[in-house]
Design a protein around this motif. Structure first.
Motif, mmCIF file in Angstrom:
data_model
loop_
_atom_site.group_PDB
_atom_site.id
_atom_site.type_symbol
_atom_site.label_atom_id
_atom_site.label_comp_id
_atom_site.label_asym_id
_atom_site.label_seq_id
_atom_site.Cartn_x
_atom_site.Cartn_y
_atom_site.Cartn_z
ATOM 1 N N MET A 243 -1.517 -11.616 -20.481
ATOM 2 C CA MET A 243 -1.646 -10.384 -20.843
ATOM 3 C C MET A 243 -0.615 -10.025 -22.398
ATOM 4 S SD MET A 243 -3.644 -7.629 -21.049
ATOM 5 C CE MET A 243 -4.600 -8.189 -19.378
ATOM 6 N N PHE A 244 -1.394 -9.416 -23.312
ATOM 7 C CA PHE A 244 -0.445 -9.199 -24.518
ATOM 8 C C PHE A 244 -0.761 -7.709 -24.597
ATOM 9 C CE2 PHE A 244 -0.138 -8.440 -29.044
ATOM 10 C CZ PHE A 244 1.266 -8.977 -29.475
ATOM 11 N N VAL A 245 0.606 -6.881 -24.590
ATOM 12 C CA VAL A 245 0.311 -5.430 -24.789
ATOM 13 C C VAL A 245 0.503 -5.047 -26.158
ATOM 14 C CG1 VAL A 245 1.207 -3.229 -23.885
ATOM 15 C CG2 VAL A 245 1.113 -5.270 -22.261
ATOM 16 N N LEU A 246 -0.132 -4.087 -26.804
ATOM 17 C CA LEU A 246 -0.217 -3.748 -28.242
ATOM 18 C C LEU A 246 0.019 -2.185 -28.167
ATOM 19 C CD1 LEU A 246 -0.671 -3.910 -31.107
ATOM 20 C CD2 LEU A 246 -2.985 -3.879 -30.754
ATOM 21 N N LEU A 247 1.088 -1.506 -28.768
ATOM 22 C CA LEU A 247 0.785 0.030 -28.947
ATOM 23 C C LEU A 247 0.558 0.233 -30.282
ATOM 24 C CD1 LEU A 247 1.546 2.890 -28.008
ATOM 25 C CD2 LEU A 247 4.055 2.303 -28.295
ATOM 26 N N LEU A 248 -0.591 0.949 -30.650
ATOM 27 C CA LEU A 248 -0.894 1.426 -31.718
ATOM 28 C C LEU A 248 -0.662 3.014 -32.001
ATOM 29 C CD1 LEU A 248 -2.477 1.003 -34.570
ATOM 30 C CD2 LEU A 248 -4.442 1.677 -33.286
ATOM 31 N N ILE A 249 0.225 3.530 -32.828
ATOM 32 C CA ILE A 249 0.391 4.726 -32.985
ATOM 33 C C ILE A 249 -0.347 5.079 -34.493
ATOM 34 C CG2 ILE A 249 2.173 6.409 -33.666
ATOM 35 C CD1 ILE A 249 2.967 3.404 -32.154
ATOM 36 N N SER A 250 -1.282 5.799 -34.570
ATOM 37 C CA SER A 250 -2.042 6.392 -35.930
ATOM 38 C C SER A 250 -2.403 7.641 -35.794
ATOM 39 C CB SER A 250 -2.990 5.053 -35.963
ATOM 40 O OG SER A 250 -3.776 5.697 -37.382
ATOM 41 N N ARG A 251 -2.433 8.347 -36.777
ATOM 42 C CA ARG A 251 -2.976 9.749 -36.621
ATOM 43 C C ARG A 251 -4.405 9.827 -36.966
ATOM 44 N NH1 ARG A 251 -1.420 11.102 -43.005
ATOM 45 N NH2 ARG A 251 -2.725 9.292 -43.773
ATOM 46 N N THR A 252 -5.028 8.630 -37.472
ATOM 47 C CA THR A 252 -6.459 8.771 -37.670
ATOM 48 C C THR A 252 -7.369 7.835 -36.698
ATOM 49 O OG1 THR A 252 -6.323 6.872 -39.148
ATOM 50 C CG2 THR A 252 -6.210 9.078 -39.877
ATOM 51 N N PRO A 253 -8.257 8.325 -36.289
ATOM 52 C CA PRO A 253 -9.228 7.362 -35.458
ATOM 53 C C PRO A 253 -9.749 6.232 -36.027
ATOM 54 C CG PRO A 253 -10.474 9.121 -35.886
ATOM 55 C CD PRO A 253 -9.021 9.476 -36.529
ATOM 56 N N ARG A 254 -9.461 6.069 -37.373
ATOM 57 C CA ARG A 254 -10.142 4.825 -37.910
ATOM 58 C C ARG A 254 -9.828 3.467 -37.485
ATOM 59 N NH1 ARG A 254 -9.055 6.869 -44.098
ATOM 60 N NH2 ARG A 254 -7.530 7.776 -43.019
ATOM 61 N N CYS A 255 -8.714 3.512 -36.869
ATOM 62 C CA CYS A 255 -8.133 2.338 -36.251
ATOM 63 C C CYS A 255 -8.902 1.665 -34.882
ATOM 64 C CB CYS A 255 -6.586 2.572 -35.918
ATOM 65 S SG CYS A 255 -5.545 2.490 -37.474
ATOM 66 N N THR A 256 -9.811 2.697 -34.550
ATOM 67 C CA THR A 256 -10.521 2.435 -33.351
ATOM 68 C C THR A 256 -10.990 1.021 -33.239
ATOM 69 O OG1 THR A 256 -10.714 4.641 -32.953
ATOM 70 C CG2 THR A 256 -12.100 3.443 -31.824
ATOM 71 N N PRO A 257 -11.749 0.625 -34.612
ATOM 72 C CA PRO A 257 -12.392 -0.793 -34.577
ATOM 73 C C PRO A 257 -11.420 -1.833 -34.363
ATOM 74 C CG PRO A 257 -13.119 0.682 -36.556
ATOM 75 C CD PRO A 257 -12.010 1.454 -35.815
ATOM 76 N N LEU A 258 -10.078 -1.653 -34.438
ATOM 77 C CA LEU A 258 -9.223 -2.514 -34.192
ATOM 78 C C LEU A 258 -9.238 -2.988 -32.579
ATOM 79 C CD1 LEU A 258 -6.505 -4.046 -34.392
ATOM 80 C CD2 LEU A 258 -5.414 -2.146 -33.915
ATOM 81 N N TYR A 259 -9.600 -1.823 -31.919
ATOM 82 C CA TYR A 259 -9.726 -1.984 -30.327
ATOM 83 C C TYR A 259 -10.846 -2.611 -29.917
ATOM 84 C CZ TYR A 259 -5.542 0.796 -29.245
ATOM 85 O OH TYR A 259 -4.180 1.154 -29.404
ATOM 86 N N SER A 260 -12.070 -2.464 -30.598
ATOM 87 C CA SER A 260 -13.257 -3.206 -30.186
ATOM 88 C C SER A 260 -13.023 -4.657 -30.775
ATOM 89 C CB SER A 260 -14.373 -2.294 -30.659
ATOM 90 O OG SER A 260 -14.407 -2.437 -32.092
ATOM 91 N N SER A 261 -12.227 -5.035 -31.891
ATOM 92 C CA SER A 261 -12.236 -6.204 -32.202
ATOM 93 C C SER A 261 -11.325 -7.230 -31.525
ATOM 94 C CB SER A 261 -11.908 -6.487 -33.761
ATOM 95 O OG SER A 261 -12.820 -5.613 -34.524
ATOM 96 N N ALA A 262 -10.380 -6.396 -30.753
ATOM 97 C CA ALA A 262 -9.353 -7.013 -30.010
ATOM 98 C C ALA A 262 -9.869 -7.872 -28.520
ATOM 99 C CB ALA A 262 -8.239 -6.358 -29.491
ATOM 100 N N ALA A 263 -9.192 -9.065 -28.688
ATOM 101 C CA ALA A 263 -9.493 -9.733 -27.507
ATOM 102 C C ALA A 263 -9.439 -9.146 -25.985
ATOM 103 C CB ALA A 263 -8.749 -11.173 -27.431
ATOM 104 N N SER A 264 -10.258 -9.774 -25.230
ATOM 105 C CA SER A 264 -10.129 -8.848 -23.957
ATOM 106 C C SER A 264 -8.857 -8.988 -23.080
ATOM 107 C CB SER A 264 -11.200 -9.471 -23.057
ATOM 108 O OG SER A 264 -11.119 -10.889 -22.726
ATOM 109 N N ASP A 265 -7.869 -10.034 -23.400
ATOM 110 C CA ASP A 265 -6.683 -10.345 -22.929
ATOM 111 C C ASP A 265 -5.560 -9.533 -23.415
ATOM 112 O OD1 ASP A 265 -6.805 -11.959 -24.997
ATOM 113 O OD2 ASP A 265 -5.641 -13.425 -23.903
ATOM 114 N N VAL A 266 -6.029 -8.448 -24.311
ATOM 115 C CA VAL A 266 -5.134 -7.520 -25.103
ATOM 116 C C VAL A 266 -4.985 -6.199 -24.439
ATOM 117 C CG1 VAL A 266 -4.182 -6.552 -27.198
ATOM 118 C CG2 VAL A 266 -5.192 -9.008 -27.190
#
Length: 122
Positions: A1-24
């Protein structure tokens, strides 16, 4: 399992989450003070830190993570910014391990993460 912490003031980074692999496993914060608190709770593999945020900016948040007791003191922190001029400023290079520009290019992000993860294997 890979753990990613995303800090962003805008919700525009949300597509990043839907694109990320399920083991992230993904954690997200909308300002620097929340990021600092989340970073204290568990060790993550990679941090993407927006430079311009309310309450506490990315520079201040990164300093708090690096200079205080924190399980992510040595974790790679990449600045996330739309300002391409920051890459050449020493002040910025002293805070972050690298830079990714907005909008995020998923392929570039995964290549950076893979490179960081490989370099941290002992």
């Amino acid at each position: 399992m890979f753990v990613l912490l995303l800090i962003s003031r805008t919700p525009r980074c949300t597509p990043l989450y839907s694109s990320a692999a399920s083991d992230v496993y993904k954690m997200q914060a909308s300002d620097g003070s929340i990021a600092v608190e989340l970073s204290k709770q568990e060790k993550v593999d990679f941090i993407l830190m927006d430079i311009h945020m309310p309450v506490m900016d990315g520079f201040q948040a990164t300093e708090h993570i690096r200079k205080n007791k924190n399980p992510n003191k040595e974790t790679s922190i990449f600045a996330l910014t739309a300002d391409v001029t920051v890459v050449n400023h020493q002040k910025y290079q002293d805070h972050f391990d690298g830079f990714l520009s907005k909008p995020i290019q998923i392929e570039r992000l995964f290549n950076v993460i893979l490179g960081t993860k490989r370099s941290n294997i002992h």
